[in-house]
Write a protein that holds these residues in place. Structure first.
Motif: not given
Length: 421
Positions: A358-383
């Motif tokens: 259960a922990s592995a399945a849940y963590s897989f999904l949540r860290f996908i969000g954590g992977a996209i968010a930082p780079y997206l934030a940086g790009k949104l500030a630039e764009w």
């Protein structure tokens, strides 16, 4: 009547003892808890030195956010193999392997001379963290004498302390050199390796027969986490966590860059995020269980998410006001601490599968969000402008809360399961 009253009094005393016995644990549990604190330092350790890394390695803001993107992306994928690994080499072997990988890649990161080398090495660090983090919770639950609920709170104590001490250590070592925090983690992981090796039993003999302990009796397969996601409750919490992590990592990464641009140095950034982490640690241990008992897991979670979204929207309006951003970062820690404990407890009770799965399945999904968010934030500030990352991060957190509300009827059972423990 007197005998009955005496008996009732003894039962009540026992019940009270149970309530305050969360910290009465075998020494093996404390070894894993301490190692978890060190492992979770890695999440916020790089935070105070992001502006310094950008300056020293001639990188843009969006470039340095990739240090979190690579870390979380590798963690998300690696979570899928942790169950397979631990079922073959055991929980202790998986923890030790994770510690070694973290130490090696952290040390190599401290020796790197380009932002892209550092990004790849942070990915390796994420691999080690996945092996350790996914197994640590299951190990604490399996060795603990206080039941699932209190074990999860103990794990959240480790998470909170690690996240709070990480930025402070990163700020102190980073004020000497941006390389300092990387070498600091490598040294601390050597200590963690010794503690787990010497103090954690290879296989606990007094483990009650639960989902956590029976997991080790059969070999896991790569398909297990995907099968677990067929259960709607677990999948719902995972998707909600992925959405909420857009806000979490916007706060953790982009807010640090904003404060750096507003004049805070490494030491000052470390103190700000220390305050954030202490709030997170306090609420995850003390207020989250109270909220859960009084209002239920789901209503409490939705309210905490909406309050967190509000702090992001405030930062979006007053992005250039240093005091407002600092106060909102620290206040947000309270809502994040409550939510982390609530959702972790809910996930452990969401589906009739082994807890490591259960922990592995849940963590897989949540860290996908954590992977996209930082780079997206940086790009949104630039764009667009400096306010946009906070607006988008807050919007994602609101969507997460609405998604939970839409699926309420599929999630109510988590409180019933928890009360059975």
């Amino acid at each position: 009547m007197q005998t009955s009253a005496t008996s009732h009094s003894k039962t009540a005393t026992k019940s009270q003892t149970k309530k305050v016995s969360m910290f009465s644990q075998p020494i093996g549990v404390w070894a894993v808890v301490f190692a978890s604190i060190i492992a979770f330092m890695g999440l916020g350790l790089v935070d105070p030195i992001l502006p310094a890394i950008a300056a020293k390695l001639h990188a843009s803001s969006s470039d340095v956010t990739l240090l979190f993107t690579s870390y979380n992306a590798v963690m998300a994928i690696a979570m899928l193999i942790t169950g397979v690994l631990s079922s073959r080499i055991g929980m202790k072997g998986t923890l030790l392997m994770g510690i070694i990988v973290i130490a090696v890649f952290a040390a190599l990161g401290g020796m790197s001379n380009s932002i892209w080398a550092l990004v790849w090495l942070r990915g390796g660090w994420g691999l080690g963290n996945a092996m350790f983090v996914a197994t640590a919770l299951a190990a604490i639950v399996s060795m603990s004498k206080t039941g699932v609920g209190k074990s999860i709170i103990l794990f959240e104590v480790a998470v909170g302390l690690g996240i709070s001490v990480g930025p402070l250590l990163g700020g102190e070592l980073g004020s000497i050199s941006w390389r300092g925090p990387f070498f600091g983690v490598a040294c601390l992981m050597v200590l963690a390796f010794l503690l787990v090796t010497l103090l954690m039993p290879k296989r606990s003999k007094s483990v009650p027969v639960t989902q956590a302990s029976t997991a080790s009796k059969k070999k896991a397969s790569l398909a297990d986490p995907f099968r677990a996601l067929k259960f709607r409750a677990l999948r719902t919490f995972g998707i909600a966590a992925a959405l909420y992590n857009f806000g979490f990592f916007t706060l953790l990464v982009y807010a640090a860059l904003v404060l750096g641009h507003l004049g805070l140095d490494e030491h000052q950034l470390g103190l700000v995020f220390l305050g954030w982490g202490l709030m997170l640690a306090f609420t995850s241990v003390f207020t989250a269980p109270m909220l859960q008992r009084r209002f239920g897991t789901l209503p409490s979670m939705v309210v905490q998410l909406l309050l967190f979204a509000a702090t992001l929207f405030v930062m979006a309006i007053w992005t250039t006001d240093k005091t407002v951003v600092i106060v909102m970062v620290i206040v947000a820690g309270a809502f994040l601490g409550n939510n982390n404990t609530l959702i972790t407890t809910a996930v452990m009770n969401a589906a009739p599968v082994e807890r490591p799965t259960a922990s592995a399945a849940y963590s897989f999904l949540r860290f996908i969000g954590g992977a996209i968010a930082p780079y997206l934030a940086g790009k949104l500030a630039e764009w667009f402008n400096p306010h946009m990352p906070f607006i988008v991060g807050g919007a994602f957190v609101v969507i997460a809360s609405l998604y939970l509300l839409v699926n309420t009827k599929h999630l109510k059972h988590v409180d019933n399961v928890e009360s059975a423990h």
